[in-house]
Motif scaffolding. Sequence first.
Motif, PDB file in Angstrom:
ATOM      1  N   ASP A 339     -43.039   9.728 -30.174  1.00 32.73           N
ATOM      2  CA  ASP A 339     -43.759  10.898 -29.656  1.00 32.73           C
ATOM      3  C   ASP A 339     -42.804  11.962 -29.120  1.00 32.73           C
ATOM      4  O   ASP A 339     -42.951  13.151 -29.418  1.00 32.73           O
ATOM      5  CB  ASP A 339     -44.724  10.475 -28.540  1.00 32.73           C
ATOM      6  CG  ASP A 339     -45.782   9.514 -29.040  1.00 32.73           C
ATOM      7  OD1 ASP A 339     -46.262   9.705 -30.179  1.00 32.73           O
ATOM      8  OD2 ASP A 339     -46.128   8.568 -28.299  1.00 32.73           O
ATOM      9  N   THR A 340     -41.810  11.537 -28.343  1.00 33.47           N
ATOM     10  CA  THR A 340     -40.928  12.511 -27.690  1.00 33.47           C
ATOM     11  C   THR A 340     -39.528  12.551 -28.285  1.00 33.47           C
ATOM     12  O   THR A 340     -38.786  13.507 -28.052  1.00 33.47           O
ATOM     13  CB  THR A 340     -40.809  12.180 -26.190  1.00 33.47           C
ATOM     14  OG1 THR A 340     -40.142  10.910 -26.035  1.00 33.47           O
ATOM     15  CG2 THR A 340     -42.193  12.108 -25.543  1.00 33.47           C
ATOM     16  N   ASP A 342     -37.243  10.594 -27.318  1.00 28.09           N
ATOM     17  CA  ASP A 342     -36.324  10.107 -26.294  1.00 28.09           C
ATOM     18  C   ASP A 342     -35.820   8.715 -26.652  1.00 28.09           C
ATOM     19  O   ASP A 342     -36.542   7.883 -27.205  1.00 28.09           O
ATOM     20  CB  ASP A 342     -37.025  10.057 -24.931  1.00 28.09           C
ATOM     21  CG  ASP A 342     -37.392  11.444 -24.415  1.00 28.09           C
ATOM     22  OD1 ASP A 342     -36.750  12.409 -24.862  1.00 28.09           O
ATOM     23  OD2 ASP A 342     -38.319  11.541 -23.588  1.00 28.09           O
TER      24      ASP A 342
END
Length: 658
Positions: A339-340, A342
């Motif tokens: 999603d990010t 990260d």
Amino acid sequence: MAQSIDSTDQILEVVTISSDLFEHQQIEFGGSVSALSHQQLERADALNLQPVLNSVPGVFMQSGTLSTNRITIRGIGSRSPFGTDKIKAYLDDIPLSSGEGETTLEDIDFATLRNVEVYRGPVSTVFGAGLGGAIHLQSRELEPGTSASLDAMVGSFGLRKYNVRAQVADEKKSLGLFYQDVHSDGYRDNNNYDRQSITALARAEVFANSKLSLYANYTSLTAQIPSSLNQDDYNNNPEGAAFVWGDVEGQEDSERMRLGLSLRTQYNPRTQSTVTLFFNAHQASEIRPSFLGDLESDQANGGIRAHIKRSFLSQNQLQVVMGVEGFLESYRYQEFSTDTGDKELDYDQNRSYGNVFLAAEYYPTDDWIVSIGGNMNGSAYQLSDELPATGDDQSGDYNFTPVFSPKLSLTRKLTSDIAAYALVSQGFSLPSFEQSLHPDGAINYDLKPESGWNYELGIKGRTLGQKLYFELVGYRMKTQDLIVDRTIDAVTYGVNAGSAIHDGIEVLLDHRTLESSLLTINQRLSYSWMSYHFDEFVDGADDYSGNRMTGVPQYNLDYSIDFKLKMGLYLIGNLQAVGSQSILDDSSLYTDAYQLIHAKLGYEKKWNNLKLNLYAGVNNLTDTKYASMLQINAGSGRYYYPGLPINYFGGVKLGYGF
């Protein structure tokens, strides 16, 4: 008759293959080893090793996709989730197994191979005393002359395969280049596959008694991941992908490089040595469902493998080979949020692997052979958690206690062509570093390698005017300290959960049925009866003692028949029958037994320096529905990889200078 050493590349525990149908089977080896010639590798559709390895008794290869395979030998490795482990593999003297024992053979170009040897069970000390056995791939010897060939094949589900080969060689030096390009749209959704590879083989006589050889390979792979299916989807929509993988268009991208440089020296008629420097590198990334996270990994190892063979006594009645193998390996593993983006995990692992081996054969009389061997292994892992702030620090070191694996066999030659043997041997398999970690990040120093003692009796040889080669082997292997994966708070770790009994019978018949001026017929039958069950197996509160071992068929039969007319026509037929398999440790779910029929028709002709091979074939002629690979004990309930329905292929091979 006393044995004399030759000047070939044969060492103890290595079988030399000739073009003859049966000479490649070595009856004097006191153990279970099968050799597959280059002609046998080409008998199927040449996409993967599955059809040829499954013709070896005791071996069962499953193929979920072209890039997802699992090889088991005598049931060892059946609990590996997505690949092959607990089996050693080598290409010439280049290790194909990582420091943790994972093995990848899918990207090997068959056109570069001369033959394949399969050691069933821990019968080889020279190849690492792997618990399941060893697979030894040998690269081609390039014959003198200049030649080139082109092989183009097409098939069902958008299959396209191209092989280009060119070589130049004389008596003292040779160079061969091999290019392969494989594409498939896949039977299932999210199942595209693209692989390109280039391989170089080179040999040169550098001194009067020394030869230098080079193996170099680069492979690029992009493969979508359809993953496994639950029972409802397997029954009603087998061509679909698992939703969580299809939804994100999951796929893997990888690049692999292998390099080996060997110097082989014949010092005198009694002594020869081989020294190999090798380097392997693998870079991979995967797009995965959000609950798993995308991953990137980099792995590289480099090292040396060396062995020397020497014969002793007046008529070479004693032959000894001893050697060392060692490498250092780095492995970087990173996970990222889908999603990010990260970074969520970042492990930097260093592994060291060392192996010392000794094997000796003694011929006290014309009819008896005593073989002893030993393998000492030492391994260590060092893990650095580069993101300790995100959770428990997983950093730590694990130095395994050195493992010694002995072997003893006694062979009695009943006639010049038939021998019986008795064998006892021991093998082992190390846990992965991740299995050695507790959920709190502490090292579980009590975790032991899986190990097993193997006992077997066998008889093998040639009869019926040397037209029939046969093997009959019975064995029992008890494995202990079985490692079971457990997951707590998304951390997977291993525990030793018990032991298992592997009882089996293996039969191999290879028959020159007919040889005439017009027609030759050859038949081959292999059969494995595998009665494997957990002996004492306790996983937490669950006691599975006495249950059938998961992921292994009760039997495996492979029968093939080859017809070849002198005019050039040939027909190959193959039947494989596979028994039921237990999917869950509690024995509550089984697959159905199934049978597959394959056929290949072709025309082969040679005119002076030109060679033509036209062929067409069909796999799964009866359109049988079956699971080509299983994910045993899958917590998701997605156990099944659907096998291909009826499918077709055809191609042409043109060669010059053969």
